[in-house]
Design a protein around this motif. Structure first.
Motif, PDB file in Angstrom:
ATOM      1  N   GLU A  75       0.695  -1.389  -0.048  1.00  0.00           N
ATOM      2  CA  GLU A  75      -0.094   0.129   0.062  1.00  0.00           C
ATOM      3  C   GLU A  75       0.863   1.249  -0.085  1.00  0.00           C
ATOM      4  O   GLU A  75       0.432   2.192  -0.586  1.00  0.00           O
ATOM      5  CB  GLU A  75      -0.809   0.029   1.266  1.00  0.00           C
ATOM      6  N   HIS A  76       1.945   1.165   0.465  1.00  0.00           N
ATOM      7  CA  HIS A  76       2.985   2.328   0.797  1.00  0.00           C
ATOM      8  C   HIS A  76       4.231   2.366  -0.112  1.00  0.00           C
ATOM      9  O   HIS A  76       5.333   2.274  -0.003  1.00  0.00           O
ATOM     10  CB  HIS A  76       3.218   2.334   2.465  1.00  0.00           C
ATOM     11  N   ASP A  82      -1.086   7.981   3.296  1.00  0.00           N
ATOM     12  CA  ASP A  82      -1.087   7.164   4.407  1.00  0.00           C
ATOM     13  C   ASP A  82      -2.456   7.454   5.118  1.00  0.00           C
ATOM     14  O   ASP A  82      -2.716   8.762   5.556  1.00  0.00           O
ATOM     15  CB  ASP A  82       0.177   7.733   5.322  1.00  0.00           C
ATOM     16  N   ALA A  83      -3.189   6.353   5.479  1.00  0.00           N
ATOM     17  CA  ALA A  83      -4.658   6.616   6.150  1.00  0.00           C
ATOM     18  C   ALA A  83      -4.099   6.774   7.707  1.00  0.00           C
ATOM     19  O   ALA A  83      -3.209   6.130   8.084  1.00  0.00           O
ATOM     20  CB  ALA A  83      -5.498   5.685   5.890  1.00  0.00           C
ATOM     21  N   PRO A  84      -4.962   7.153   8.495  1.00  0.00           N
ATOM     22  CA  PRO A  84      -4.791   7.222   9.988  1.00  0.00           C
ATOM     23  C   PRO A  84      -4.434   5.810  10.551  1.00  0.00           C
ATOM     24  O   PRO A  84      -3.499   5.427  11.561  1.00  0.00           O
ATOM     25  CB  PRO A  84      -6.279   7.839  10.528  1.00  0.00           C
ATOM     26  N   GLY A 249     -10.421  -1.504   4.705  1.00  0.00           N
ATOM     27  CA  GLY A 249      -9.543  -2.004   5.823  1.00  0.00           C
ATOM     28  C   GLY A 249      -8.182  -1.669   5.304  1.00  0.00           C
ATOM     29  O   GLY A 249      -7.236  -2.024   6.068  1.00  0.00           O
ATOM     30  N   GLY A 250      -7.678  -0.739   4.166  1.00  0.00           N
ATOM     31  CA  GLY A 250      -6.477  -0.384   3.799  1.00  0.00           C
ATOM     32  C   GLY A 250      -5.746   0.666   4.816  1.00  0.00           C
ATOM     33  O   GLY A 250      -6.610   1.523   5.367  1.00  0.00           O
ATOM     34  N   SER A 251      -4.505   0.612   5.114  1.00  0.00           N
ATOM     35  CA  SER A 251      -3.877   1.387   5.542  1.00  0.00           C
ATOM     36  C   SER A 251      -3.301   2.495   4.991  1.00  0.00           C
ATOM     37  O   SER A 251      -2.650   3.566   5.515  1.00  0.00           O
ATOM     38  CB  SER A 251      -2.758   0.699   6.459  1.00  0.00           C
ATOM     39  N   GLY A 252      -3.296   2.657   3.534  1.00  0.00           N
ATOM     40  CA  GLY A 252      -3.118   3.418   2.721  1.00  0.00           C
ATOM     41  C   GLY A 252      -2.968   2.763   1.237  1.00  0.00           C
ATOM     42  O   GLY A 252      -3.716   1.886   1.084  1.00  0.00           O
ATOM     43  N   SER A 253      -2.822   3.863   0.189  1.00  0.00           N
ATOM     44  CA  SER A 253      -2.855   3.194  -1.145  1.00  0.00           C
ATOM     45  C   SER A 253      -2.105   4.133  -1.911  1.00  0.00           C
ATOM     46  O   SER A 253      -1.700   5.277  -1.750  1.00  0.00           O
ATOM     47  CB  SER A 253      -4.256   3.396  -1.686  1.00  0.00           C
TER      48      SER A 253
END
Length: 269
Positions: A75-76, A82-84, A249-253
């Motif tokens: 994702e990173h 970056d999601a919280p 559910g993703g922590s980022g993209s």
């Protein structure tokens, strides 16, 4: 359902400015490929997988009229959001699919420290730097703060971009106190940088470790990394559109990031 018969004035004004060239669209996104630099994480943290294409069909027996690929990536990777919930401090603030769309289009302020970073790759932005910026340009907006360092010029080469030695990466960032202040004392929605991550290369030695992640994501704010063409943006007066995939559910993209930049006398500010 009621549908307006004419375009509302603010949207019409924007469309007119885009059509006339009064506003330019600047792509701030790094090309995404298997050569995209990826941050090596410290021991005890799972490694980030590189971006890879898996060919599924290319006008052949697998699909005579089509070309398509599977994609495999962390994702990173590359220009990404970056999601919280990417950090333990931000778990309660949600994943990338839960980011309100209105927060993905926002004004942007730019602070330029290219000269300082050219002299010292470990240069850190301070609270005093941002207070001086505000004294000259006004309060930081309820939008993005972009930290211009010139580091994007290194993004074509993994070693130059990471700039690592036996002590780890040496890349610019924020002091721990500046990260806390930005999270708690300003209206900014998030921080955008040209480097591989929002924290300084040596931030694993700070207290707390990786303070931008710790404080900003913990405050429900966001991060953007590996931005390009920051030199095309004025200090104030531009807007950015950030388009991460809404991964449940993703922590980022990985994200496409474009800026809307006004022209003056036919030139981008």
């Amino acid at each position: 359902m009621h549908r307006p018969s004419t375009t509302s004035a603010p949207v019409a004004d924007l469309l007119s400015a885009l059509a006339s060239g009064a506003v330019d669209v600047v792509d701030m996104t790094a090309p995404l490929s298997s050569a995209t630099p990826v941050l090596p994480l410290p021991d005890g943290m799972a490694p980030i997988p590189r971006f890879q294409l898996e060919e599924l069909a290319r006008y052949d027996e697998r699909g005579e009229t089509s070309y398509q690929n599977g994609i495999h990536t962390g994702e990173h990777v590359g220009t990404h959001f970056d999601a919280p919930c990417h950090w333990v401090t931000g778990v309660e603030h949600g994943d990338v699919s839960q980011v309100p769309p209105a927060r993905l289009v926002a004004p942007v302020a730019v602070i330029d420290r290219t000269e300082q970073v050219a002299a010292d790759p470990d240069h850190l932005l301070t609270v005093e730097d941002l207070e001086e910026w505000q004294a000259e340009h006004g309060p930081l907006p309820r939008g993005w703060l972009f930290y211009r360092t010139g580091w994007a010029s290194r993004s074509h080469d993994q070693d130059l971009f990471l700039n690592a030695d036996e002590q780890g990466p040496h890349t610019p960032g924020l002091t721990a106190e500046c990260a806390r202040w930005l999270a708690e004392e300003t209206r900014v929605l998030g921080l955008g940088v040209e480097t591989v991550g929002t924290d300084a290369g040596q931030a694993f030695t700070f207290e707390p470790a990786f303070p931008v992640h710790h404080h900003l994501l913990g405050a429900g704010k966001y991060g953007l990394t590996q931005l390009q063409q920051m030199s095309q943006l004025p200090t104030t007066g531009a807007a950015v559109i950030v388009a991460p995939l809404p991964i449940v559910g993703g922590s980022g993209s990985p994200a496409r990031v474009v800026a809307l930049v006004p022209r003056t006398n036919g030139a981008v500010l």
